[in-house]
Write a protein that holds these residues in place. Structure first.
Motif, PDB file in Angstrom:
ATOM      1  N   ARG A  50       0.813  -1.226   0.000  1.00  0.00           N
ATOM      2  CA  ARG A  50       0.000   0.000   0.000  1.00  0.00           C
ATOM      3  C   ARG A  50       0.846   1.276   0.000  1.00  0.00           C
ATOM      4  NH1 ARG A  50      -2.979  -2.989   3.935  1.00  0.00           N
ATOM      5  NH2 ARG A  50      -2.016  -1.749   5.564  1.00  0.00           N
ATOM      6  N   VAL A  51       2.144   1.143   0.187  1.00  0.00           N
ATOM      7  CA  VAL A  51       3.013   2.324   0.200  1.00  0.00           C
ATOM      8  C   VAL A  51       3.117   2.874  -1.219  1.00  0.00           C
ATOM      9  CG1 VAL A  51       5.331   3.192   0.719  1.00  0.00           C
ATOM     10  CG2 VAL A  51       4.307   1.422   2.163  1.00  0.00           C
ATOM     11  N   THR A  52       2.898   4.173  -1.349  1.00  0.00           N
ATOM     12  CA  THR A  52       2.928   4.800  -2.674  1.00  0.00           C
ATOM     13  C   THR A  52       4.360   4.936  -3.186  1.00  0.00           C
ATOM     14  OG1 THR A  52       3.064   7.033  -1.767  1.00  0.00           O
ATOM     15  CG2 THR A  52       0.848   6.130  -2.125  1.00  0.00           C
ATOM     16  N   ILE A  53       4.472   5.094  -4.489  1.00  0.00           N
ATOM     17  CA  ILE A  53       5.785   5.284  -5.113  1.00  0.00           C
ATOM     18  C   ILE A  53       6.440   6.548  -4.557  1.00  0.00           C
ATOM     19  CG2 ILE A  53       6.969   5.803  -7.282  1.00  0.00           C
ATOM     20  CD1 ILE A  53       4.855   4.004  -8.665  1.00  0.00           C
ATOM     21  N   SER A  54       5.640   7.580  -4.384  1.00  0.00           N
ATOM     22  CA  SER A  54       6.156   8.831  -3.844  1.00  0.00           C
ATOM     23  C   SER A  54       6.753   8.629  -2.451  1.00  0.00           C
ATOM     24  CB  SER A  54       5.030   9.865  -3.790  1.00  0.00           C
ATOM     25  OG  SER A  54       5.450  11.020  -3.135  1.00  0.00           O
ATOM     26  N   ILE A  59      11.480   7.585   1.252  1.00  0.00           N
ATOM     27  CA  ILE A  59      12.217   6.631   2.090  1.00  0.00           C
ATOM     28  C   ILE A  59      13.598   6.370   1.506  1.00  0.00           C
ATOM     29  CG2 ILE A  59      12.247   4.217   2.860  1.00  0.00           C
ATOM     30  CD1 ILE A  59       9.114   4.481   3.052  1.00  0.00           C
ATOM     31  N   ASP A  60      13.656   6.160   0.185  1.00  0.00           N
ATOM     32  CA  ASP A  60      14.944   5.930  -0.474  1.00  0.00           C
ATOM     33  C   ASP A  60      15.868   7.134  -0.331  1.00  0.00           C
ATOM     34  OD1 ASP A  60      14.172   3.380  -1.238  1.00  0.00           O
ATOM     35  OD2 ASP A  60      13.592   3.978  -3.273  1.00  0.00           O
ATOM     36  N   ALA A  61      15.307   8.334  -0.391  1.00  0.00           N
ATOM     37  CA  ALA A  61      16.120   9.545  -0.248  1.00  0.00           C
ATOM     38  C   ALA A  61      16.722   9.619   1.156  1.00  0.00           C
ATOM     39  CB  ALA A  61      15.280  10.792  -0.530  1.00  0.00           C
ATOM     40  N   GLU A  62      15.940   9.252   2.163  1.00  0.00           N
ATOM     41  CA  GLU A  62      16.458   9.244   3.540  1.00  0.00           C
ATOM     42  C   GLU A  62      17.566   8.205   3.692  1.00  0.00           C
ATOM     43  OE1 GLU A  62      15.947  11.412   5.791  1.00  0.00           O
ATOM     44  OE2 GLU A  62      14.193  12.414   4.976  1.00  0.00           O
ATOM     45  N   ILE A  63      17.367   7.042   3.094  1.00  0.00           N
ATOM     46  CA  ILE A  63      18.394   5.998   3.160  1.00  0.00           C
ATOM     47  C   ILE A  63      19.673   6.480   2.477  1.00  0.00           C
ATOM     48  CG2 ILE A  63      19.041   3.682   2.379  1.00  0.00           C
ATOM     49  CD1 ILE A  63      16.030   2.938   2.640  1.00  0.00           C
ATOM     50  N   ALA A  64      19.528   7.057   1.288  1.00  0.00           N
ATOM     51  CA  ALA A  64      20.689   7.531   0.527  1.00  0.00           C
ATOM     52  C   ALA A  64      21.438   8.626   1.280  1.00  0.00           C
ATOM     53  CB  ALA A  64      20.246   8.032  -0.842  1.00  0.00           C
ATOM     54  N   ALA A  65      20.708   9.404   2.066  1.00  0.00           N
ATOM     55  CA  ALA A  65      21.327  10.482   2.833  1.00  0.00           C
ATOM     56  C   ALA A  65      21.919   9.972   4.148  1.00  0.00           C
ATOM     57  CB  ALA A  65      20.308  11.580   3.105  1.00  0.00           C
ATOM     58  N   GLY A  66      21.808   8.672   4.387  1.00  0.00           N
ATOM     59  CA  GLY A  66      22.367   8.101   5.609  1.00  0.00           C
ATOM     60  C   GLY A  66      21.474   8.266   6.824  1.00  0.00           C
ATOM     61  N   ARG A  67      20.210   8.531   6.587  1.00  0.00           N
ATOM     62  CA  ARG A  67      19.265   8.724   7.696  1.00  0.00           C
ATOM     63  C   ARG A  67      18.299   7.538   7.761  1.00  0.00           C
ATOM     64  NH1 ARG A  67      19.614  14.219   5.554  1.00  0.00           N
ATOM     65  NH2 ARG A  67      17.791  13.754   4.281  1.00  0.00           N
ATOM     66  N   LYS A  68      18.836   6.411   8.163  1.00  0.00           N
ATOM     67  CA  LYS A  68      18.051   5.180   8.222  1.00  0.00           C
ATOM     68  C   LYS A  68      16.883   5.306   9.200  1.00  0.00           C
ATOM     69  CE  LYS A  68      18.754   0.366   9.495  1.00  0.00           C
ATOM     70  NZ  LYS A  68      19.779  -0.599   9.908  1.00  0.00           N
ATOM     71  N   LEU A  74       9.367   7.143   8.391  1.00  0.00           N
ATOM     72  CA  LEU A  74       8.476   7.374   7.247  1.00  0.00           C
ATOM     73  C   LEU A  74       7.693   6.110   6.896  1.00  0.00           C
ATOM     74  CD1 LEU A  74      10.692   9.510   4.825  1.00  0.00           C
ATOM     75  CD2 LEU A  74       8.664  10.256   6.090  1.00  0.00           C
ATOM     76  N   LEU A  75       8.374   4.980   6.923  1.00  0.00           N
ATOM     77  CA  LEU A  75       7.704   3.724   6.600  1.00  0.00           C
ATOM     78  C   LEU A  75       6.652   3.381   7.651  1.00  0.00           C
ATOM     79  CD1 LEU A  75       7.489   1.392   4.615  1.00  0.00           C
ATOM     80  CD2 LEU A  75       9.196   0.180   5.963  1.00  0.00           C
ATOM     81  N   ARG A  76       6.973   3.602   8.912  1.00  0.00           N
ATOM     82  CA  ARG A  76       6.003   3.344   9.990  1.00  0.00           C
ATOM     83  C   ARG A  76       4.763   4.207   9.819  1.00  0.00           C
ATOM     84  NH1 ARG A  76       7.814   3.492  15.838  1.00  0.00           N
ATOM     85  NH2 ARG A  76       5.914   2.290  16.032  1.00  0.00           N
ATOM     86  N   GLU A  77       4.965   5.476   9.478  1.00  0.00           N
ATOM     87  CA  GLU A  77       3.832   6.381   9.282  1.00  0.00           C
ATOM     88  C   GLU A  77       2.980   5.951   8.095  1.00  0.00           C
ATOM     89  OE1 GLU A  77       5.769  10.148   8.849  1.00  0.00           O
ATOM     90  OE2 GLU A  77       6.104  10.379  11.005  1.00  0.00           O
TER      91      GLU A  77
END
Length: 102
Positions: A50-54, A59-68, A74-77
Motif C-alpha cells: 500500500r506504500v505509494t511510489i512517492s 524513504i529511499d532519499a532518507e536511506i541515501a542520505a544516511g538517515r536510516k 516514514l515507513l512506519r507512518e
C-alpha cells in the motif's frame, strides 16, 4: 492553611495516591505507543504494497542520505507497522537496492 490540613488527612492522602496509581496503570508506561500489535507476514506484505511510489522515493532519499532512522519513521507512518517490522523492511530494501549504510 485549610487546604494543607485537608491534604494531610490520611483518607484524602490515600485517595489521592490511589487515584494517581490507577491513572498510571490505565495510561500504561507509555511504551504502548512504540509499536502496535505484531502483524503476521501476510499483513506486513499487504501494508508494504500500500506504500505509494512517492513515499518509497522519500524513504529511499532518507536511506541515501544516511538517515536510516528517518526512513524507518516514514515507513512506519505510511504503513502502521511496528518498529521491528519497519526496520527489517527498510534493511531489506537497502539490501535489495544495494544501498550501503553511512
Amino acid at each position: 492553611m485549610a487546604m494543607i490540613d485537608k491534604l494531610s488527612d490520611p483518607v484524602i492522602l490515600f485517595a489521592l495516591v490511589l487515584a494517581f496509581v490507577l491513572g498510571f496503570m490505565m495510561r500504561g508506561s507509555g511504551r504502548g505507543s512504540l509499536s502496535p500489535a505484531p502483524m503476521n507476514r501476510d499483513e506486513i506484505d499487504a501494508a508494504l504494497k500500500r506504500v505509494t511510489i512517492s513515499r518509497w522515493m522519500d524513504i529511499d532519499a532518507e536511506i541515501a542520505a544516511g538517515r536510516k532512522l528517518a526512513a524507518i519513521k516514514l515507513l512506519r507512518e505510511a504503513t502502521g507497522l511496528g518498529l521491528k517490522d519497519s526496520k527489517e523492511a527498510v534493511e531489506a530494501r537497502m539490501a535489495e537496492r544495494r544501498m550501503t549504510r553511512h
